[in-house]
Design a protein around this motif. Sequence first.
Motif, short mmCIF file in Angstrom:
data_model
loop_
_atom_site.label_atom_id
_atom_site.label_comp_id
_atom_site.label_asym_id
_atom_site.label_seq_id
_atom_site.Cartn_x
_atom_site.Cartn_y
_atom_site.Cartn_z
N UNK A 82 43.12 41.18 33.07
CA UNK A 82 43.33 40.71 34.44
C UNK A 82 44.17 39.43 34.44
N UNK A 83 43.84 38.50 33.56
CA UNK A 83 44.61 37.26 33.46
C UNK A 83 46.05 37.52 33.06
N UNK A 84 46.26 38.45 32.13
CA UNK A 84 47.62 38.79 31.72
C UNK A 84 48.42 39.37 32.88
N UNK A 85 47.80 40.26 33.65
CA UNK A 85 48.49 40.88 34.79
C UNK A 85 48.80 39.83 35.85
N UNK A 86 47.81 38.98 36.16
CA UNK A 86 48.02 37.93 37.15
C UNK A 86 49.14 36.99 36.71
N UNK A 87 49.16 36.63 35.44
CA UNK A 87 50.20 35.74 34.92
C UNK A 87 51.56 36.40 34.96
N UNK A 88 51.63 37.68 34.61
CA UNK A 88 52.92 38.39 34.67
C UNK A 88 53.45 38.46 36.10
N UNK A 89 52.57 38.76 37.04
CA UNK A 89 52.97 38.79 38.45
C UNK A 89 53.42 37.40 38.90
N UNK A 90 52.67 36.38 38.48
CA UNK A 90 53.01 35.01 38.86
C UNK A 90 54.38 34.61 38.31
N UNK A 132 53.15 27.72 39.57
CA UNK A 132 53.58 27.25 38.25
C UNK A 132 52.52 26.39 37.58
N UNK A 133 51.82 25.57 38.37
CA UNK A 133 50.73 24.75 37.82
C UNK A 133 49.62 25.63 37.26
N UNK A 134 49.32 26.73 37.94
CA UNK A 134 48.28 27.64 37.46
C UNK A 134 48.69 28.30 36.14
N UNK A 156 43.58 31.38 40.78
CA UNK A 156 44.15 31.73 39.47
C UNK A 156 43.57 30.84 38.38
N UNK A 157 43.49 29.54 38.64
CA UNK A 157 42.97 28.61 37.63
C UNK A 157 41.50 28.88 37.34
N UNK A 158 40.72 29.28 38.36
CA UNK A 158 39.32 29.62 38.11
C UNK A 158 39.21 30.84 37.21
N UNK A 159 40.06 31.83 37.44
CA UNK A 159 40.09 33.01 36.56
C UNK A 159 40.44 32.59 35.14
N UNK A 160 41.41 31.71 34.98
CA UNK A 160 41.81 31.27 33.65
C UNK A 160 40.72 30.44 32.98
N UNK A 161 39.94 29.70 33.76
CA UNK A 161 38.81 28.95 33.20
C UNK A 161 37.77 29.92 32.64
N UNK A 162 37.46 30.97 33.39
CA UNK A 162 36.51 31.98 32.91
C UNK A 162 37.05 32.63 31.64
N UNK A 163 38.36 32.87 31.61
CA UNK A 163 38.97 33.45 30.41
C UNK A 163 38.77 32.53 29.20
N UNK A 164 38.87 31.22 29.39
CA UNK A 164 38.66 30.28 28.29
C UNK A 164 37.22 30.32 27.79
N UNK A 165 36.30 30.60 28.68
CA UNK A 165 34.89 30.66 28.29
C UNK A 165 34.64 31.89 27.42
N UNK A 166 35.17 33.06 27.84
CA UNK A 166 34.87 34.30 27.12
C UNK A 166 35.78 34.54 25.91
N UNK A 167 36.95 33.90 25.87
CA UNK A 167 37.88 34.11 24.77
C UNK A 167 38.31 32.78 24.15
N UNK A 168 37.68 32.40 23.05
CA UNK A 168 38.00 31.10 22.41
C UNK A 168 39.47 30.94 22.03
#
Length: 166
Positions: free
Chosen positions: A8-16, A63-65, A142-154
Amino acid sequence: MKALIGKTSDVVTSIAKAFLGSCIALIVLITLAAVWWRYVINSPIAWVEQVSNILFIWITFVGAAVLYRQKLHIGVDMFIEMLKGRTKEVMSWAIELANLTFITVLFIYSLKLSIDVLPNTYGALDITPAFFYFSAPVSCAMMMLYFVEKIVDPSKRKPEGWAGDF
């Protein structure tokens, strides 16, 4: 869960990133058209500045996200780098939690502001200023999604790439 959030983060980032590139291209095209209309045709376009401002604000927030995900924001990490082991990890997470707190507060209040200004109109285009303001809650989500990603993927806790990479 890790794979779903990562995908999901990869798709959101690609779209962004595609959105950011499109916004930059639009600003260039709009500016060229404005110069043409003003100096060649002698009929200036009234809405150019407002549309360019809207696009620039969206570029800034989205861009900040993207930079937040890649850990490429400017930061003073000299003191964190001096720490060792568990202390360094604890301080890094304390900073991330402070970031999350700020992002959450910004999300709540920017969403409220965006909704509150929907009935208003702004400028030559007779549009709502919410077009400006909705960039903040979208970026925060977007940043909240990326924060969750940091929690689940070191592996996402380390900087990836350079600021100029796209």
